[in-house]
Design a protein around this motif. Structure first.
Motif, mmCIF file in Angstrom:
data_model
loop_
_atom_site.group_PDB
_atom_site.id
_atom_site.type_symbol
_atom_site.label_atom_id
_atom_site.label_comp_id
_atom_site.label_asym_id
_atom_site.label_seq_id
_atom_site.Cartn_x
_atom_site.Cartn_y
_atom_site.Cartn_z
ATOM 1 N N VAL A 222 0.831 -1.197 0.000
ATOM 2 C CA VAL A 222 0.000 0.000 0.000
ATOM 3 C C VAL A 222 0.863 1.242 0.000
ATOM 4 O O VAL A 222 0.615 2.188 -0.740
ATOM 5 N N ILE B 57 -2.978 4.975 -5.833
ATOM 6 C CA ILE B 57 -3.740 3.835 -6.338
ATOM 7 C C ILE B 57 -5.193 4.204 -6.606
ATOM 8 O O ILE B 57 -5.875 3.585 -7.410
ATOM 9 N N LEU C 3 -7.937 -14.714 2.499
ATOM 10 C CA LEU C 3 -7.144 -13.617 3.065
ATOM 11 C C LEU C 3 -7.650 -12.262 2.581
ATOM 12 O O LEU C 3 -7.837 -11.331 3.364
ATOM 13 N N GLY D 282 -9.357 -9.334 4.780
ATOM 14 C CA GLY D 282 -8.733 -8.013 4.784
ATOM 15 C C GLY D 282 -9.723 -6.932 4.379
ATOM 16 O O GLY D 282 -9.815 -5.879 5.004
ATOM 17 N N THR E 286 -10.916 -3.890 6.847
ATOM 18 C CA THR E 286 -10.697 -2.492 6.460
ATOM 19 C C THR E 286 -12.032 -1.811 6.183
ATOM 20 O O THR E 286 -12.216 -0.645 6.525
ATOM 21 N N ALA F 133 -6.788 2.470 6.120
ATOM 22 C CA ALA F 133 -7.825 1.453 5.907
ATOM 23 C C ALA F 133 -8.332 1.534 4.467
ATOM 24 O O ALA F 133 -8.500 0.526 3.787
ATOM 25 N N PHE F 134 -8.531 2.774 3.997
ATOM 26 C CA PHE F 134 -9.053 2.956 2.644
ATOM 27 C C PHE F 134 -8.048 2.488 1.600
ATOM 28 O O PHE F 134 -8.383 1.736 0.673
ATOM 29 N N ALA F 135 -6.795 2.912 1.768
ATOM 30 C CA ALA F 135 -5.769 2.528 0.792
ATOM 31 C C ALA F 135 -5.606 1.008 0.771
ATOM 32 O O ALA F 135 -5.475 0.401 -0.295
ATOM 33 N N THR F 136 -5.645 0.388 1.952
ATOM 34 C CA THR F 136 -5.535 -1.068 2.027
ATOM 35 C C THR F 136 -6.735 -1.722 1.342
ATOM 36 O O THR F 136 -6.594 -2.680 0.576
ATOM 37 N N ILE G 94 -8.644 -0.593 -0.996
ATOM 38 C CA ILE G 94 -8.624 -0.482 -2.458
ATOM 39 C C ILE G 94 -7.559 -1.414 -3.049
ATOM 40 O O ILE G 94 -7.775 -2.069 -4.069
ATOM 41 N N THR G 95 -6.415 -1.480 -2.378
ATOM 42 C CA THR G 95 -5.354 -2.379 -2.864
ATOM 43 C C THR G 95 -5.851 -3.823 -2.869
ATOM 44 O O THR G 95 -5.683 -4.551 -3.857
ATOM 45 N N LEU G 96 -6.470 -4.225 -1.757
ATOM 46 C CA LEU G 96 -6.996 -5.599 -1.667
ATOM 47 C C LEU G 96 -8.063 -5.830 -2.729
ATOM 48 O O LEU G 96 -8.133 -6.901 -3.333
ATOM 49 N N TRP H 7 -8.354 -4.459 -5.673
ATOM 50 C CA TRP H 7 -7.749 -4.677 -6.994
ATOM 51 C C TRP H 7 -7.111 -6.058 -7.076
ATOM 52 O O TRP H 7 -7.175 -6.728 -8.102
ATOM 53 N N MET H 8 -6.497 -6.496 -5.965
ATOM 54 C CA MET H 8 -5.891 -7.824 -5.955
ATOM 55 C C MET H 8 -6.972 -8.893 -6.121
ATOM 56 O O MET H 8 -6.798 -9.875 -6.858
#
Lengths: 553, 213
Positions: A16, A286, B27, B31, B35, B51-54, B56-58, B60-61
Motif C-alpha cells: 500500500v 492507487i 485472506l 482483509g 478495512t 484502511a481505505f488505501a488497504t 482499495i489495494t486488496l 484490486w488484488m
C-alpha cells in the motif's frame, strides 16, 4: 482478532505504501520560474532618494502624493478605479451594490458617520464626510502601500492622514513619520504594508479574520508555507497580483476556477490555488481520491486545518446590546481575560477563539448581503452575508469559513438593520453620549447621504442576533499538517451536518446496518446452538458407549 | 482400514489452483472486511486513510484473482460446480436439521467432478451471483464516483445508494461466511475433514448412497 488484523495490515503496508503513500507528497512546483522576480533582485531603474521632488520637507501627506504624480502621471487615476479607493463593488451575480460604502457588518456596522475612523484604512486622505471628493488625485495615499521603512502609519482617527507630530491614541504614542524619508524609500508593497489594514480589520489585530493577522508578517513555515520566508516567501501581491493598481481577488466574488488547465502560473485564475497548482495537484496513487475530492472541495478545506493558528485569537462574538456600562468615574468598563478584552463599555461583550476548526459550507464564490434596505426577521439570526451555492450548484465547493456572531441594533418598525454614528466629537456619537437613539438617527442620516439607504430611523430600535461568514483562504499549512481523511470520515467528522453530502465513515445506514447485524447475530446464535447440540449429543453417545463397554467388561 | 480399498482411498478433490484460489480469496476477503468495517466507523485501528488505501489495494488484488479464477473455471468447465440444483436440496437440509444429530451419514459425498452438495451449490451461487456482484458494482461506483457524479446517473443516484448496497452486501457476506466456516470446517468425518480437503486437496469421504455421480 485485532492482532490478526494488525498482522494482515502490516503485511500489506509495504504494498500500500508503495502505491499510495505518494499521495501525501506535494507536487513540486517550480516557483522561481513562475513568480515575478523578488523585488530586491528586480533592481528598480529609479533610486527615489535621488529625486529632488522627494527631498521635502512635507507639511502634509498630500504634498508627497503631488510629488509622486509628477512622474507617475497615471497612478492616481488607476487607484481611483480600484476598490481600495472607491469602496464599491457591483456583484455581477446578485446584482447587489456591495463594497464597504454599501455593506453593513456586525463589527462597527458601517462607514456612514464613522468616516474619520474607518478611513484610516482608506488609500486616501481626508475622507471625513459624505462630501469627500473621489476625483481628487493628490488625496490618494501612495505611501500606505509603498512604504518600505515601516515607519509610515495612518493615525487611527485622522481620516487617513498620518500623524504630523507624535500623538497619543488610547495611551499609546504614535510617532509622526518622516515623510521625506518614507517618500525616498518607496518600493513594492509587502506583507507589512497590506497588513496595516488587512490584518487589523475590525479595529485590531486578528479581530475580523481568523486567517489574516500580523503573525503573517514573518510567519514560520508551519503557519503559512507560501508567505513564510522559510517557504516561498510570498507577499500578498504574489497571489493577489496587481495590474494598474487593480488587484485580483475579492471576498464578494471569489475566483472559482472551473477549467482544467494544468499547472501554470495562470493569472486568470489568481488568486485561486489552481492558478499555480492546477486542478489535479495530488499524485494519483492507487485511487486518486484526493484529486477527485478537489472537484467539490476547496483546497483550503483540507489545507487550512485550523484557523487563528498564529498565536492570535480572533473575535467570534460581538454583542453590542451589553455596551454602555460605566465605572464610578464615568469611564467605560473594560474587562480582560487572558490578555484580550471580553467586555468593553464602549463596544459590548466579546468572545475570542484561537487555533480552532473552521466551519464548512457549500460556496459558489458569490456572497449575498443583507443591506440596510433589506427586510429582516428579528425573531431569527440575521445572516448578514450568505455564501451562495448548494451541493447541486455547478462549480460550488465546500469551503472553510469562520463566523462572527453579533448582536446589533435594528429598526423595530421597518425591520431593517441599522448603522450607528459611533465615532466623532458630536454629542450624537455613541461614544460621546452612549445614547443609541441619537447615534442610530445620526448614523442612518449619514447612510442616506451616501445613498446606502433611503429609509429613516423610525426611532424604535432593538437588538437582533446576526452572523457573518468569512471564507478562509490564508494560513496554508504544510502538506503533512493538512486534514487527515479521518477528520471527516468518522462519526461526527468535520462535515457533520452539511447538506447534500454522503461521507463514508461519518454517515451510516441505520436500517440496513440494524437488519444486517441482527442477521449476523442470529446466524451466530444458530451456528453456536447447532454446534453445541452436536457436541452434547456426541458426548452423550460416547459416554453411553463407554458405559456399555464397561458393562460388557 | 487399508487404503487398498478403492472406496476409502483419499481422492483428489481440489486442484492446487483451487486451493490457492480459495485461501488467497480468504485472506483478501477478510482483509476487505476488516478495512471496510474500520472505514464504516465501527472501530479505529489504523485510521481511515490507511484502511481505505488497504481496502482499495486488496480490492484490486481480488479483482485480479477473480479474473484468473473465472478464466480457469471457464476453460476447465469447473464452473458447472456452481450451478444450483434442486435435486437433493431437501435431503441436505433435513440432514443438517436432524440427521447430523442422530449420527446419520451425509446424503452426499464430494468428488472431483461434483465438489459441492446441493446446499453448497445454492449458497455459493447466491454468493457469486448476488452478494459478490452487489459488492463489486457498488464498490466500483463508490471508487469512481467522480466519473458519474455529474452525469445523468449522478442525478438519479445519490452517493448514499451504492454505499448502502455495499454495506448491505458486506453484512450479507458475513452471514454467508459464518455459516460457511461452521459447516465447512466442522461437519466432516472426522469433523475437520472438509477443512483438511481444502488444504491438502484430498478427501477420504466415500459415498454411501447414489448421490455420487
Amino acid at each position: 482478532m485485532i492482532k490478526t488484523y494488525r498482522t494482515i495490515t502490516a503485511g500489506l503496508f509495504l504494498v500500500v505504501n508503495c502505491l499510495a503513500a505518494a499521495n501525501a507528497d506535494h507536487t513540486p512546483l517550480d516557483t522561481e520560474a513562475m513568480l515575478d522576480p523578488a523585488p530586491a533582485e528586480m533592481g528598480s531603474t529609479a533610486d527615489h532618494s535621488k529625486f529632488e521632488q522627494l527631498e521635502g520637507p512635507f507639511e502634509d501627506a498630500t504634498e508627497v502624493t503631488a510629488a509622486c504624480l509628477e512622474c507617475h502621471t497615471e497612478a492616481a487615476k488607476q487607484v481611483h478605479s480600484s476598490i481600495h479607493w472607491h469602496y464599491e463593488f457591483q456583484q455581477p451575480e446578485t446584482e447587489q451594490d456591495l463594497g464597504k460604502k454599501n455593506v453593513i457588518n456586525n463589527l462597527c456596522f458601517g462607514i456612514a458617520g464613522n468616516y474619520q475612523r474607518c478611513s484610516s484604512c482608506h488609500v486616501g486622505y481626508g475622507w471625513e464626510d459624505h462630501e469627500f471628493d473621489f476625483t481628487a488625485e493628490e488625496q490618494v495615499d501612495c505611501l500606505v502601500c509603498h512604504d518600505t521603512t515601516g515607519s509610515y502609519v495612518k493615525f487611527p482617527t485622522s481620516a487617513g492622514h498620518p500623524p504630523y507630530e507624535d500623538r497619543e491614541f488610547h495611551g499609546e504614542t504614535i510617532a509622526a513619520p518622516d515623510l521625506a524619508e518614507v517618500a525616498q524609500n518607496v518600493g513594492p508593497s509587502s506583507r507589512e504594508t497590506c497588513g496595516t489594514c488587512h490584518f487589523e480589520g475590525g479595529g485590531g489585530d486578528a479581530v475580523k479574520h481568523g486567517d489574516l493577522d500580523s503573525s503573517l508578517i514573518d510567519p514560520p513555515y508551519e503557519l503559512d508555507v507560501h508567505m513564510s520566508p522559510e517557504g516561498a516567501d510570498f507577499t500578498c501581491s504574489t497571489c493577489h497580483t496587481f495590474s494598474g493598481h487593480i488587484q485580483l481577488g475579492s471576498r464578494y466574488k471569489i475566483t472559482m476556477p472551473e477549467d482544467e488547465r494544468p499547472v501554470a502560473a495562470d493569472p486568470h485564475q489568481k488568486p485561486a490555488c489552481e492558478a499555480c497548482h492546477g486542478s489535479e495537484p495530488h499524485d494519483s496513487g492507487i485511487h486518486d481520491k484526493l484529486n477527485q475530492h478537489s472537484e467539490f472541495i476547496a483546497c483550503e478545506t483540507c489545507h487550512v486545518p485550523e484557523v487563528a493558528r498564529g498565536g492570535k485569537p480572533t473575535r467570534t462574538l460581538w454583542d453590542w446590546s451589553e455596551s454602555g456600562r460605566m465605572d464610578d468615574d464615568g469611564d467605560p468598563v473594560v474587562e480582560t481575560e487572558d490578555g484580550v478584552p471580553v467586555y468593553d463599555g464602549r463596544k459590548g461583550r466579546f468572545e475570542w477563539r484561537e487555533d480552532y476548526a473552521p466551519e464548512y459550507h457549500w460556496f459558489d464564490g458569490n456572497m449575498h448581503y443583507t443591506l440596510l434596505d433589506d427586510e429582516i426577521d428579528p425573531t431569527e439570526t440575521v445572516t448578514i452575508n450568505r455564501p451562495m451555492g448548494d451541493h447541486d450548484t455547478p462549480g460550488a465547493k465546500i469551503w472553510p469559513f469562520t463566523s462572527m456572531k453579533g448582536r446589533q441594533p435594528y429598526d423595530k418598525e421597518h425591520k431593517t438593520l441599522l448603522t450607528a454614528h459611533l465615532f466623532g466629537d458630536e454629542p450624537s456619537a455613541y461614544w460621546q453620549s452612549y445614547d443609541w437613539s441619537e447615534a442610530l438617527a445620526a448614523g442612518m442620516e449619514e447612510a442616506q447621504k451616501i445613498g446606502q439607504t433611503e429609509k429613516d430611523f423610525s426611532g424604535e430600535y432593538g437588538f437582533v442576533d446576526s452572523i457573518m461568514h468569512w471564507p478562509v483562504a490564508h494560513m496554508i499549512a504544510p502538506a503533512e499538517d493538512s486534514l487527515s481523511c479521518q477528520s471527516c470520515h468518522e462519526p461526527d467528522g468535520r462535515m457533520a451536518g452539511l447538506e447534500g453530502l454522503y461521507v463514508p465513515g461519518q454517515d451510516s445506514h441505520p436500517r440496513i446496518e440494524r437488519i444486517g447485524w441482527w442477521a449476523i447475530g442470529l446466524t451466530l446464535l444458530a451456528v453456536l446452538g447447532h454446534g453445541s447440540a452436536r457436541y452434547l449429543l456426541y458426548r452423550h453417545k460416547r459416554s453411553k458407549q463407554e458405559n456399555s463397554q464397561e458393562e460388557a467388561a | 482400514m487399508s487404503n487398498n480399498d478403492p472406496s476409502t482411498r483419499p481422492k483428489r478433490i481440489f486442484s492446487p489452483f483451487e486451493i490457492f484460489w480459495h485461501w488467497a480469496q480468504t485472506l483478501l476477503i477478510f482483509g476487505l472486511l476488516f478495512t471496510g468495517l474500520e472505514m464504516s466507523g465501527l472501530f479505529t485501528l489504523t485510521g481511515f486513510e490507511s484502511a481505505f488505501a488497504t481496502h482499495i489495494t486488496l480490492a484490486w488484488m481480488l479483482i485480479g484473482l477473480w479474473i484468473l479464477a473465472i478464466f480457469w473455471h471457464v476453460t476447465t468447465g469447473e464452473w458447472r460446480n456452481y450451478m444450483p440444483t434442486g435435486q437433493g436440496l431437501m435431503s441436505m437440509l433435513a440432514y443438517y436439521a436432524y440427521g447430523i444429530f442422530s449420527g446419520e451419514s451425509k446424503p452426499y459425498a464430494k468428488t472431483a467432478a461434483s465438489k459441492h452438495n446441493p446446499l453448497q451449490r445454492l449458497a455459493y451461487f447466491f454468493f457469486k451471483a448476488a452478494i459478490a456482484p452487489a459488492l463489486w458494482i457498488s464498490g466500483l461506483l463508490l471508487l469512481f464516483y467522480n466519473l458519474w457524479r455529474e452525469t445523468l446517473l449522478g442525478e438519479l443516484l445519490p452517493l448514499a445508494a451504492p454505499a448502502a448496497v455495499h454495506v448491505g452486501a458486506a453484512l450479507a457476506l458475513m452471514v454467508f461466511l459464518i455459516v460457511h466456516i461452521y459447516l465447512a470446517s466442522t461437519t466432516g468425518n472426522p469433523w475437520y475433514a472438509h477443512l483438511r480437503a481444502m488444504v491438502t486437496g484430498y478427501s477420504n469421504e466415500h459415498s454411501t448412497d447414489s448421490a455420487e455421480k
